[in-house]
Design an enzyme around this catalytic site. Structure first.
Site, PDB file in Angstrom:
ATOM      1  N   PRO A 176       0.835  -1.212   0.000  1.00  0.00           N
ATOM      2  CA  PRO A 176       0.000   0.000   0.000  1.00  0.00           C
ATOM      3  C   PRO A 176       0.865   1.255   0.000  1.00  0.00           C
ATOM      4  O   PRO A 176       1.751   1.399   0.833  1.00  0.00           O
ATOM      5  CB  PRO A 176      -0.780  -0.092   1.314  1.00  0.00           C
ATOM      6  N   GLU A 177       0.628   2.144  -0.947  1.00  0.00           N
ATOM      7  CA  GLU A 177       1.367   3.402  -0.994  1.00  0.00           C
ATOM      8  C   GLU A 177       0.398   4.539  -0.662  1.00  0.00           C
ATOM      9  O   GLU A 177      -0.771   4.300  -0.351  1.00  0.00           O
ATOM     10  CB  GLU A 177       2.019   3.560  -2.363  1.00  0.00           C
TER      11      GLU A 177
END
Ligand SMILES: [Zn+2]
Length: 271
Positions: free
Chosen positions: A2-3
């Site tokens: 997840p960014e």
């Protein structure tokens, strides 16, 4: 992994479900995350009302008035909104049960994420203290990037991925922003001109904003399908397109390693 856009999409999905809601109960099935979940975590949260959910870098900060829940999705974490009676599966480590019979369930196979309680109103936790500016804020622009990079003999790609410089520019978005700005990722940060720093800062903002928009538009489907606030990948121009033709000039996209991470770029379009 997840960014920033995925974390922001998660925040946007959570907010309308939890804002103003009281936490009835917290169930911890496994405390061994990146930092152990404190023993008093359940007790501190029960009865709290969530006023707002903020994001700082890739941390979500759930404002409960008397303190904040700090959560991080690590390498493989997700937060899902489910009906409280939904049976927990393997890797479902934490449930935050709300008074509207919804549960926010934290799922994380690799357990590099975090779930902590920060007491009080001050956000001076060591995890937050040294973070650079938010890329989508006005604190981050070409002038800032130019000033911060003078004298730096590190590659521009690694420079913009350094969280002390600017938060939340992950590997995918660094490659994409450098392509958009036409900058060779191998260049020393300290040699990029002011005009090109302006272009790069704008490209970073645009790349992240596009990804958030893409995630936001599919948010309703995620939540309605199975409660999953899923991850998405925006339409990549270079990332993961090793040996494929560049969409602009037709040259082969190249892949190299920089700081143990893969970088994708077009040697014709990026100078
Ligand atoms: Zn090209």
């Amino acid at each position: 992994m997840p960014e920033l856009p995925e974390v922001e999409t998660t925040r946007l999905g959570l907010l309308p479900k939890v804002k103003g809601r009281r936490i009835d109960e917290v169930i911890v099935r496994n405390r061994r995350l990146r930092w152990p979940i404190p023993r008093n975590f359940e007790k501190m949260l029960a009865g709290q009302t969530v006023g707002d959910v903020h994001r700082r870098g890739k941390y979500l900060l759930w404002d409960c008035g008397t303190g904040f829940v700090l959560s991080h999705l690590g390498m493989s974490g997700s937060l899902r909104i489910l009906q409280a009676e939904t049976a927990a599966l393997v890797h479902d480590h934490v449930d935050i049960v709300f008074d509207n019979s919804l549960v926010v369930r934290y799922h994380d196979p690799r357990r590099f994420g975090a779930m902590l309680w920060l007491a009080g109103r001050e956000l001076d936790h060591p995890l937050l203290d040294k973070l650079g500016p938010e890329p989508l804020s006005s604190d981050f622009d070409g002038n800032y990037l130019h000033a911060a990079s003078r004298g730096r003999r590190t590659s521009i790609k690694e420079f913009i991925m350094n969280g002390h410089v600017v938060v939340g520019v992950g590997n995918i978005y660094a490659s994409e922003a450098l392509f958009m700005a036409g900058i060779d990722p191998r260049r020393y940060a300290g040699t990029i001109s002011r005009a090109r720093c302006n272009k790069l800062a704008e490209s970073i903002k645009q790349t992240l904003a596009n990804a958030i928009r893409a995630g936001g538009s599919s948010l309703r489907d995620y939540v309605q399908a199975d409660g999953e606030l899923g991850y998405f990948q925006s339409e990549a121009q270079v990332y993961g397109r090793d040996e494929m033709p560049c969409n602009v000039c037709g040259s082969h996209v190249r892949s190299i390693r920089q700081g143990q991470r893969s970088t994708y770029f077009c040697a014709t379009c990026q100078k």
